[in-house]
Design an enzyme around this catalytic site. Structure first.
Site, short mmCIF file in Angstrom:
data_model
loop_
_atom_site.label_atom_id
_atom_site.label_comp_id
_atom_site.label_asym_id
_atom_site.label_seq_id
_atom_site.Cartn_x
_atom_site.Cartn_y
_atom_site.Cartn_z
N ARG A 8 39.50 -66.13 -7.91
CA ARG A 8 39.96 -65.77 -6.57
C ARG A 8 39.25 -64.52 -6.06
NH1 ARG A 8 46.05 -64.59 -5.66
NH2 ARG A 8 45.64 -63.55 -7.62
N ASN A 44 45.47 -69.25 -5.85
CA ASN A 44 45.72 -70.10 -7.01
C ASN A 44 46.85 -71.07 -6.67
OD1 ASN A 44 43.84 -68.81 -8.60
ND2 ASN A 44 45.32 -67.41 -9.52
#
Length: 91
Positions: free
Chosen positions: A18, A36
């Site tokens: 991320r 996520n």
């Protein structure tokens, strides 16, 4: 302008995927977000100049060190209107 919705699977959580995506998107000037998913995948939306979105998508196949991308599903989507690139909480 091009906007893509992505679902990235493989070893993409717990390897800073991320943060890497957000940092790379900002360097390329791509707007959007990344988060996520509770199923172990990463979801993202990229919006910006077609060449920059395509470059970010290509880089996502490699990702950060220790990531192992198995598949990236993409769909065209509506453009992101707010500028910048955000890391969102897990869904």
């Amino acid at each position: 302008m091009k906007s893509l919705h992505l679902r990235i699977t493989g070893r993409v959580q717990g390897v800073w995927y991320r943060r890497w995506t957000a940092t790379t998107a900002r360097k390329l000037g791509v707007n959007g977000w990344v988060r996520n998913r509770s199923d172990g995948s990463v979801e993202a939306v990229f919006s910006g100049p077609e060449d920059k979105v395509d470059e970010l998508l290509a880089r996502c196949w490699q990702g950060p060190e220790n990531a192992h991308v198995e598949h990236i599903e993409t769909h065209l989507t509506e453009p992101v209107l707010e500028p910048g690139f955000a890391q969102r909480d897990t869904l």
